[in-house]
Design an enzyme around this catalytic site. Structure first.
Site, mmCIF file in Angstrom:
data_model
loop_
_atom_site.group_PDB
_atom_site.id
_atom_site.type_symbol
_atom_site.label_atom_id
_atom_site.label_comp_id
_atom_site.label_asym_id
_atom_site.label_seq_id
_atom_site.Cartn_x
_atom_site.Cartn_y
_atom_site.Cartn_z
ATOM 1 N N ASN A 26 -23.092 20.460 98.369
ATOM 2 C CA ASN A 26 -21.777 19.872 99.188
ATOM 3 C C ASN A 26 -21.875 19.033 99.986
ATOM 4 O OD1 ASN A 26 -19.282 19.365 99.694
ATOM 5 N ND2 ASN A 26 -18.454 21.350 100.352
ATOM 6 N N TRP A 27 -21.863 17.692 99.612
ATOM 7 C CA TRP A 27 -22.356 16.770 100.599
ATOM 8 C C TRP A 27 -21.165 16.673 101.683
ATOM 9 C CZ3 TRP A 27 -24.835 11.957 97.894
ATOM 10 C CH2 TRP A 27 -26.155 12.272 97.461
ATOM 11 N N LYS A 28 -19.945 17.121 101.264
ATOM 12 C CA LYS A 28 -18.573 16.631 102.317
ATOM 13 C C LYS A 28 -18.568 15.126 102.391
ATOM 14 C CE LYS A 28 -19.387 21.318 103.994
ATOM 15 N NZ LYS A 28 -19.309 22.279 104.989
ATOM 16 N N HIS A 111 -12.452 25.010 98.704
ATOM 17 C CA HIS A 111 -13.369 24.789 99.861
ATOM 18 C C HIS A 111 -12.452 25.303 101.120
ATOM 19 C CE1 HIS A 111 -16.203 23.812 102.875
ATOM 20 N NE2 HIS A 111 -17.044 24.203 102.094
ATOM 21 N N GLU A 113 -12.576 24.201 103.887
ATOM 22 C CA GLU A 113 -12.032 22.910 104.457
ATOM 23 C C GLU A 113 -10.831 22.551 103.886
ATOM 24 O OE1 GLU A 113 -15.873 20.908 104.501
ATOM 25 O OE2 GLU A 113 -16.629 22.508 105.888
ATOM 26 N N GLU A 183 -18.015 31.952 100.593
ATOM 27 C CA GLU A 183 -18.410 31.288 101.830
ATOM 28 C C GLU A 183 -17.632 31.845 103.094
ATOM 29 O OE1 GLU A 183 -19.894 27.135 100.681
ATOM 30 O OE2 GLU A 183 -18.214 26.927 101.269
ATOM 31 N N GLY A 189 -21.277 25.685 108.822
ATOM 32 C CA GLY A 189 -21.357 24.452 109.643
ATOM 33 C C GLY A 189 -21.608 24.863 111.115
ATOM 34 N N SER A 229 -24.059 27.672 106.248
ATOM 35 C CA SER A 229 -25.548 27.803 106.873
ATOM 36 C C SER A 229 -26.755 28.275 106.222
ATOM 37 C CB SER A 229 -25.332 28.418 108.300
ATOM 38 O OG SER A 229 -24.316 27.804 109.152
ATOM 39 N N GLY A 250 -24.424 23.084 102.479
ATOM 40 C CA GLY A 250 -23.637 21.688 103.338
ATOM 41 C C GLY A 250 -24.625 21.018 103.865
ATOM 42 N N GLY A 251 -24.917 21.077 105.155
ATOM 43 C CA GLY A 251 -25.735 20.268 105.782
ATOM 44 C C GLY A 251 -27.058 20.348 105.185
HETATM 45 P P1 13P Z 1 -23.101 24.412 105.612
HETATM 46 O O1 13P Z 1 -24.309 24.833 104.767
HETATM 47 O O2 13P Z 1 -23.254 23.117 106.430
HETATM 48 O O3 13P Z 1 -22.593 25.642 106.641
HETATM 49 O O4 13P Z 1 -21.780 24.195 104.717
HETATM 50 C C1 13P Z 1 -21.560 25.213 103.678
HETATM 51 C C2 13P Z 1 -20.525 24.716 102.940
HETATM 52 O O5 13P Z 1 -19.361 24.714 103.270
HETATM 53 C C3 13P Z 1 -20.797 24.443 101.466
HETATM 54 O O6 13P Z 1 -19.887 24.269 100.711
#
Ligand code: 13P
Length: 268
Positions: A26-28, A111, A113, A183, A189, A229, A250-251
């Protein structure tokens, strides 16, 4: 009660290897179209031998470049949200038929967010998931508790309820195109990962919930990811858990090398 224990027995005898593990990035809100193409070109050879599904959920504007770069490879492209109506006066939104028409195969819905910053609720998550499924997209539905909810001891009930509401009106046939991503909000994050046991425990609760709704066969077959994470160092232990079928990253999905290490962990 008898049904419940039968459901558990049914779940326990199922071999994890019969489910498809999927690693989805998930590149956000990261990467321009040019950066997307270059990152995918870097990733392609590194994940070519994957024995799991590989998906990248990219920003809307990156989709054409991402599809082009991923052409002929095992990388599938997804979006990060979709609206529940097919078209209309919804400024700034993108619909499921639009994504389908472009060649997108996956879409993340719900998600945390989106829930926290953009007003998504269990009800709108359900509507978005149904729109995605009605248009032949695979929906990656996100559920998870906040730290406060975990400390209150309501994680299992809350996640089961989020799952049930998200799946209202989803048919057994459509469940073949549903992925649930557990999640925990406190792990996203933050660098604070759930322990492998915590991740597995809640993924199992989700599997049990789906078994109650659709029967053990569907519960056993559904892909349930962990996200929060997950990185090149901790992926091995997390994806080895009996009820964790890959991850939503994510990251670490912004770095080709790290992402490929996670894909390798899920391919074992
Ligand atoms: P991180 O891996 O950066 O914690 O993000 C997880 C995430 O929200 C994937 O959708």
């Amino acid at each position: 009660m008898e049904n419940e224990s039968n459901a558990k027995d049914g779940l326990q005898i199922m071999n994890k290897a019969l489910r498809q593990a999927i690693i989805a990035g998930n590149w956000k809100m990261n990467n321009t179209p040019a950066q997307a193409a270059s990152l995918i070109n870097e990733m392609k050879p590194l994940v070519a031998d994957a024995d799991c599904g590989v998906v990248l959920c990219v920003p809307f504007v990156d989709i054409p470049a991402a599809l082009e770069a991923a052409k002929g490879s095992n990388i599938k492209i997804g979006a990060q949200n979709c609206h529940f109506e097919a078209s209309g006066a919804f400024t700034g939104e993108i619909s499921a038929p639009m994504l389908k028409d472009m060649g997108v195969e996956y879409v993340i819905v719900g998600h945390s967010e989106r829930r926290t910053y953009f007003g998504d609720t269990d009800i709108t998550v359900n509507k978005r998931a149904r729109a995605a499924l009605e248009n032949g997209l695979t929906a990656i539905i996100c559920v998870g508790e906040t730290l406060e909810q975990r400390e209150q001891g309501i994680t299992d009930e809350l996640v089961a309820l989020q799952t049930k509401i998200a799946l209202q009106g989803v048919t057994a046939d459509q469940m073949k195109k549903v992925i649930i991503a557990y999640e925990p909000v406190w792990a996203i994050g933050t660098g604070r990962t759930a322990t492998a046991e915590q991740a597995n425990e809640v993924c199992y609760v989700i599997r049990e919930t789906i078994s109650e709704l659709y029967g053990c066969k569907t519960g056993n077959a559904v892909t349930i990811q962990y996200g929060g994470s997950m990185n090149a160092k901790n992926a091995d232990e997390l994806v080895a858990q009996p009820d964790v079928d890959g991850g939503l990253i994510g990251g670490a999905s912004l770095k080709a090398e790290d992402f490929s290490v996670i894909v390798k962990a899920a391919s074992k």
